[in-house]
Design a protein around this motif. Structure first.
Motif: not given
Ligand SMILES: [Mg+2]
Ligand SMILES: Nc1ncnc2c1ncn2[C@@H]1O[C@H](COP(=O)(O)OP(=O)(O)O)[C@@H](O)[C@H]1O
Lengths: 316, 380
Positions: B101, B177-178, B62
């Motif tokens: 995320q 991000d994810e 990240s």
């Molecule tokens: Mg992360």
């Protein structure tokens, strides 16, 4: 064996009943509180406002009693009337007091917001280890008597007071500023006294705010300033409303601050009310003033309730 | 019309010496106080690439994305986008968009307003905004939810709003991000293919962060394996799996059996790896190794055969052991075979025939065997 007759299901029913009763009881506590500490006094004051002044103890008539039975009581009730309310409309003093109170309260609420928002924002953004200390510092003045703190402002604001001495010494001014006994002093006093009521609700909304929302806004092309207005400020509106009402409502009826700092020129309904009660000993008119004040404040209070409910519904 | 697969197969700018990277991290370091989150990292990512950053939680993935988006400044090193140094450029002026995320949807705005937000910042004419929002809603199939607020949507729908919002501005690079972390398995698998199609259709560069190796293998053109703020290897999914550069990568992606020993009897690329027990594995891909050096032979379970009798082929590496554990998964069976010295070797065989009587069972003697080129020699 039918389920209804089994001991466990009986137990269960009993438990459900008792939890139901307990649930009702829990709800009953705030209602009882409201009834005893708000509605009963309200009706007493309302009743006095419908009475006439009398040179007696208590200083109004009729005073209800059961000496003459139900019929006697009814005869007394029939003597009640709205004369005091009519009187309030006939003397401009009351109208001006109300208007001036609302104006002073509104301006000081706005000032409190202007000072309180950066404070709350700063605390919410501070490192988490510092936050508790900073909040403590906001609440700390409460540890001293309100009255003493307001008195202290006299010492600061008077012509030969600390503030003027400092400014004169710094050569910012050449003659003392006249602040005490003007409405400026009242604004200063209200902003100072009510600041924690603004900061705390603001802090609690700002502290909950997800910082990635700001990053998302900046990622999508917002400058930090515009991200603040479009996201942070917008999402803190419930806290702003709560803080403003917590300041505005008591500020409208404020008595101590205008009395000590505002001098005789500052007209506020709290002072008028006090005068009616203690100087004129006209309890019925004073009660009518109080009832009208309450009606004026019901508007923002109801608005506040609705805003809270809406925020609760919208949030998550 | 060529299939997606064949287009992808021919897409390999990283093998083209003339191709210029679109995004370049050059010796980038990021420190938080004393803690080094990203350590002298260099990476080159090409235009239209679907690039995955794969690594355990906390390895700095990240942080890497956030530096590219502009939320963090590198402590040292440079990040270039299309040849331009990004240092000092604030997030709102970078031609990259991020899908967060946590999605970071604005709770006080409807789906429509969320998607339109970035376009409004660009002062796009109203009619165009409406058009773009409508097309984004169609793309993520959320047309009927346009007027809902985020809290009235399911996790999968929110994820699609976040995607639509980050795509609405047609960024040159999309950072994810994810992106699928909050979805359940089935929805996640569906969405993986959707993302791939979308990326290809729009011709964008995607950088996706994930800690799910299957996800990275499915979607990415290339994967960077990260560990403790460093890149361990950058390669295509097939190369990461079949030709891992280090034991860490071999072990991180999929399952691997590592046979440790010393290189011996080298002749050309062929030779042996002598284990502590004196057993010499025959290997034929020793290029770059030295006689006497420590090495590991890494073999994937599916490349090891298991049988009740010793295979006749003398060219195979065959070791005897005992069936220690069996996991029957339907499509395949996993055997754990315990060797004389106590080591466990994992094998997996596809169940191409229906269950028969002659199967191996617990505590049977069994032979594992694999070809000299079944694995890869690792020296790190
Ligand atoms: Mg992360
Ligand atoms: N703002 C920060 N301050 C201090 N440490 C941080 C900060 N952001 C990330 N870290 C640390 O850096 C490391 C890498 O974090 P991150 O990039 O979020 O990892 P991940 O690979 O899981 O996305 C973690 O150990 C994390 O604790």
């Amino acid at each position: 064996m039918t389920p209804a007759s089994s001991p466990t299901s009986e137990n269960r029913a009993l438990r459900r009943l008792s939890s139901l009763v307990a649930g009702r009881l829990v709800i009953a506590i705030p209602y009882a509180w409201l009834l005893v500490l708000f509605l009963v006094p309200f009706f007493i004051v309302f009743k006095i406002s419908l009475s006439e002044t009398a040179i007696a103890m208590p200083p109004y008539s009729p005073a209800f009693s059961f000496i003459h039975g139900i019929a006697g009581l009814w005869a007394e009730v029939k003597k009640l009337g709205f004369d005091n309310y009519v009187w309030l409309t006939q003397d401009n003093l009351y109208l001006f007091s109300y208007l001036s109170s609302v104006k002073i309260a509104a301006i000081s609420t706005l000032l409190t917001l202007v000072f309180g928002y950066p404070i709350a924002y700063g605390i919410a953004r501070a490192p988490s280890t510092l936050r508790a200390t900073l909040l403590m510092m906001v609440i700390l003045p409460f540890w001293t008597s309100f009255l003493i703190r307001v008195y202290a402002w006299i010492g600061i604001l008077k012509p030969e007071g600390l503030l003027n001495q400092l400014l004169l010494w710094l050569h910012v001014i050449h003659e003392p500023l006249i602040i005490l006994n003007t409405s400026k002093a009242v604004y200063i006093g209200i902003v100072y006294s009510y600041l924690p009521f603004m900061v705390l609700p603001l802090y609690s909304t700002l502290e909950k705010m997800d910082h990635t929302l700001i990053e998302a806004a900046e990622d999508l092309g917002c400058t930090p300033v515009s991200a603040f207005w479009k996201i942070t400020f917008r999402l803190s509106l419930p806290g702003i409303v709560a803080g403003c009402l917590l300041v505005f409502i008591p500020a409208v009826g404020e008595f101590v601050i205008p009395d000590l700092l505002g001098g005789s020129h500052t007209l506020m309904i709290g002072k008028t009310l006090w005068n009616e009660f203690f100087e004129n000993r006209d309890w019925p008119v004073a009660s009518a003033v109080a009832i009208i004040l309450l009606l004026i404040l019901v508007v923002p209070i109801v608005y506040f309730q609705q805003a809270q409910a809406r925020a609760e519904e919208a949030g998550r | 019309m060529p299939s997606l697969g064949s287009i992808r197969r021919s897409f390999a700018p990283w093998n083209d010496a003339a191709a210029k990277p679109y995004i370049a991290f050059e010796n980038v370091t990021k420190k938080f106080g004393d803690f080094t989150a990203v350590d002298k990292l260099s990476l080159a990512i090409y235009e239209r690439e679907f690039f995955a950053l794969l690594g355990a939680s906390g390895c700095g993935k990240s942080t890497l994305l956030r530096m590219l988006a502009g939320f963090e400044e590198p402590s040292a090193g440079r990040i270039l986008l299309d040849g331009q140094d990004l240092a000092g450029i604030p997030p709102y002026r970078r031609p990259v968009n991020m899908m967060f995320q946590s999605y970071a949807l604005f709770p006080h705005m409807t789906v429509e307003q969320n998607i339109a937000f970035g376009l409004k910042q660009d002062r796009m004419p109203k009619a165009e905004i409406a058009e773009r929002v409508a097309s984004m809603l169609k793309l993520v199939r959320l047309g009927e939810f346009a007027r809902r607020k985020p809290h009235q949507l399911s996790g999968g729908q929110r994820q699609r709003v976040a995607l639509a919002r980050s795509l609405a501005k047609r960024p040159k690079v999309l950072l994810l991000d994810e992106p699928l972390g909050a979805l359940d398995k089935k929805l996640r698998e569906e969405t993986q293919f959707e993302l791939m199609d979308l990326q290809h259709e729009l011709g964008l560069t995607f950088i996706v962060v994930t800690h799910d190796q299957e996800e990275a293998m499915t979607m990415a053109d290339r994967i960077a394996i990260m560990d403790k703020g460093e890149v361990m290897q950058v390669a295509t999914p097939a190369d990461i799996y079949e030709a891992p550069a280090t034991r860490f990568v071999a072990d991180f992606v999929g399952t691997v059996n590592l046979f440790e020993g010393k290189v011996a009897d080298m002749s050309g690329d062929a030779g042996r790896i002598l284990g502590a027990d004196g057993f010499g594995l025959r290997v034929d891909n020793l290029a770059g190794a030295k006689n006497g050096a420590r090495a590991w032979f890494a073999v994937r379970p599916e490349k090891i055969a298991i049988s009740a009798v010793k295979p006749a082929d003398e060219g195979l590496n065959a070791i005897e052991g005992e069936v220690w554990d069996i996991a029957y998964l339907g499509d395949m069976t996993i055997y754990h075979v315990r060797l004389e010295d106590g080591r466990i070797v994992r094998t997996s065989s596809v169940n191409s025939r229906r269950a028969s009587d002659e199967q191996l069972t617990w505590h049977d003697r069994a032979w594992i065997s694999f070809r000299p080129d079944a694995g890869i020699v690792l020296t790190r």
